[in-house]
Design a protein around this motif. Structure first.
Motif, PDB file in Angstrom:
ATOM      1  N   SER A 285       0.837  -1.200   0.000  1.00 24.92           N
ATOM      2  CA  SER A 285       0.000   0.000   0.000  1.00 24.92           C
ATOM      3  C   SER A 285       0.871   1.249   0.000  1.00 24.92           C
ATOM      4  CB  SER A 285      -0.932   0.007   1.211  1.00 24.92           C
ATOM      5  OG  SER A 285      -0.178  -0.029   2.412  1.00 24.92           O
ATOM      6  N   TRP A 291      -0.758   9.600  -5.638  1.00 25.43           N
ATOM      7  CA  TRP A 291      -1.176   8.205  -5.851  1.00 25.43           C
ATOM      8  C   TRP A 291      -1.463   7.546  -4.508  1.00 25.43           C
ATOM      9  CZ3 TRP A 291       2.499   3.623  -7.262  1.00 25.43           C
ATOM     10  CH2 TRP A 291       1.726   2.487  -7.525  1.00 25.43           C
ATOM     11  N   GLY A 293      -3.027   3.797  -3.219  1.00 30.46           N
ATOM     12  CA  GLY A 293      -3.448   2.469  -3.656  1.00 30.46           C
ATOM     13  C   GLY A 293      -2.416   1.432  -3.299  1.00 30.46           C
ATOM     14  N   GLU A 294      -2.264   0.451  -4.172  1.00 29.99           N
ATOM     15  CA  GLU A 294      -1.346  -0.661  -3.933  1.00 29.99           C
ATOM     16  C   GLU A 294      -0.428  -0.813  -5.134  1.00 29.99           C
ATOM     17  OE1 GLU A 294      -2.182  -4.594  -1.592  1.00 29.99           O
ATOM     18  OE2 GLU A 294      -2.702  -4.943  -3.698  1.00 29.99           O
TER      19      GLU A 294
END
Length: 458
Positions: A285, A291, A293-294
């Motif tokens: 993560s 950005w 997210g993952e």
């Protein structure tokens, strides 16, 4: 394409680009796309096998699957999906570096470097497109292995052939060429990996095939600027025996074979167990302003080549600074330091596994791992390529380049075997084992420094 007489090198008229022959730019771009295709497929290979292809309901459709598994289980005992995948990965990446001996021999004796590169590029493009069909998976790997064997030693040999003996630009040229290798390797996981993970495995493999076709097209366009074939021995030509200096050069390369093999056995865990560590044991993560997210698993394979761009100018500048003060390490010491870099990188993951315990480790540990292992790589891989073109007898240069690349054959085979212990071992102990092997390799290489200095004329 007519071959030049023995000892001929570059075309007589070469335009300079940034102080180097124009042909270097074409070889740079060709190698970039070849590495894009190789690393694009490699970024997906283990994940594709572990999470999709080798699951029971699909594996039986793969031509040769039952035979290969029976052979490997006869050697190593019962194999689950992950250990079996590791062995396949190791065999593939190993034979990619064995067949260059054959490719170098074919070029030196019969086809010449140019024709052999073209043959290899075409075979690799076909192999990548075959990967899009599940039943042809193992056959595709065989075609890719043969293509790489024809391509690899002869593209590297042609870089050396652009420069006259004693030209100081040669080492810098191989560093530039190495950036091309890693530019392709950087783009590959971002393009092929993203397509494979998000849209379907076969889209990723097809993108790798397209990349290889682009590389072949660039090579064909650049042919007028490339070196003539350095050696063409016909069967009816008398062959002079190797002289004393030539034998000494060959023996120098032979002494380095085993420890360099161990370097590759540890370094090449990146595409195998490190990919699995990133996928299963890493908290991917990320929370940045631009950005959240993952991080996709395959993108971690882009860390190393990106750092090649960042670190190469710094390493070259360091060597230049050391050279002015007569403190630049010898070729052998540089290679030993490269092994120690791999050992240190794995010790970082020992700490990561110990610190995280039963939880997932932060992806920042992997960032540190790749930073250190990249510095280690820069101290050994391009240095080794340059070394071969410097000291190898001209009539055997492609074959000896192939033998040098065969260190990666044995290394990758051992790498696959080492990776088969991943599922059963504590992760801290696994990384400690890899670090110990790399340290041993570095010590052995360093011990050869005084012996080999006169041969290497340093």
């Amino acid at each position: 394409m007519r071959s030049a007489p023995a000892g001929a090198t570059a075309p007589t008229q070469q335009q300079a680009v940034l102080g180097h022959p124009k042909g270097l730019a074409f070889l740079f771009a060709t190698e970039m796309w070849e590495r894009f295709s190789y690393y694009g497929m490699r970024s997906l290979l283990v994940l594709y096998m572990v999470h999709y292809l080798l699951l029971e309901d699909r594996s039986q459709n793969v031509v040769g699957y039952t035979t290969l598994k029976s052979v490997l289980e006869g050697l190593f005992g019962p194999l689950g999906v992950q250990p079996f995948s590791s062995h396949i990965y190791g065999l593939y990446s190993a034979f990619v570096y064995l067949t260059p001996i054959l490719g170098g021999l074919i070029a030196d004796r019969w086809l010449g470097q140019r024709r052999t590169v073209i043959l290899g590029a075409a075979l690799m493009a076909i192999g990548h497109f075959m990967m899009a069909f599940e039943t042809l998976f193992l056959l595709a790997l065989v075609v890719l292995i043969l293509g790489s064997g024809a391509f690899k030693p002869n593209i590297s040999t042609q870089v050396g052939g652009l420069y006259a003996p004693g030209d100081r630009r040669r080492d810098r040229a191989f560093s530039i060429f190495y950036v091309g290798i890693n530019l392709g390797a950087f783009l590959a996981p971002l393009v092929c990996g993203t397509l494979g993970e998000n849209y379907g495995w076969h889209y990723g493999f097809t993108a790798a095939g397209v990349g290889m076709m682009l590389g072949l097209a660039i090579y064909l366009i650049g042919l007028p600027n490339l070196p003539h074939d350095r050696v063409r021995l016909r069967c009816d030509e008398p062959r002079k025996p190797l002289d004393r200096d030539e034998w000494r050069a060959i023996m120098a390369l032979a002494m380095l074979f085993l420890p360099v093999t161990l370097f590759w056995a540890t370094y090449e865990q990146q595409g195998n167990t490190i990919a699995l560590w990133a996928n299963v044991n890493t908290d991917r993560s990320i929370n940045l302003l631009v950005w959240r997210g993952e991080i996709p698993t395959t993108w971690f394979q882009a860390f190393n080549p990106f750092m090649i761009f960042a670190f190469t100018p710094l390493i070259v500048a360091l060597w230049s600074w050391q050279a002015k003060r007569n403190s630049e390490p010898s070729t052998i010491v540089k290679m030993a330091l490269g092994c120690f870099g791999v050992a240190l990188a794995n010790l970082i993951l020992v700490l990561a596994a110990w610190h995280s315990g039963a939880d997932k480790a932060s992806w920042l540990w992997l960032l540190a791992f790749f930073a250190v292992i990249t510095i280690g790589e820069l101290y050994i891989s391009p240095i080794g390529l340059s070394l071969v073109t410097k000291i190898a007898p001209g009539r055997l240069v492609s074959m000896l380049m192939g033998i040098w690349l065969a260190t990666s054959f044995v290394g990758n085979f051992i790498s696959g075997w080492l990776g088969s212990f991943w599922s059963a071992m504590d992760k801290s102990l696994f990384f400690m084992m890899i670090a110990a092997i790399a340290t041993f390799a570095g010590i052995v290489i360093w011990s050869f420094d005084r012996i080999l200095k006169p041969i290497l004329k340093e």
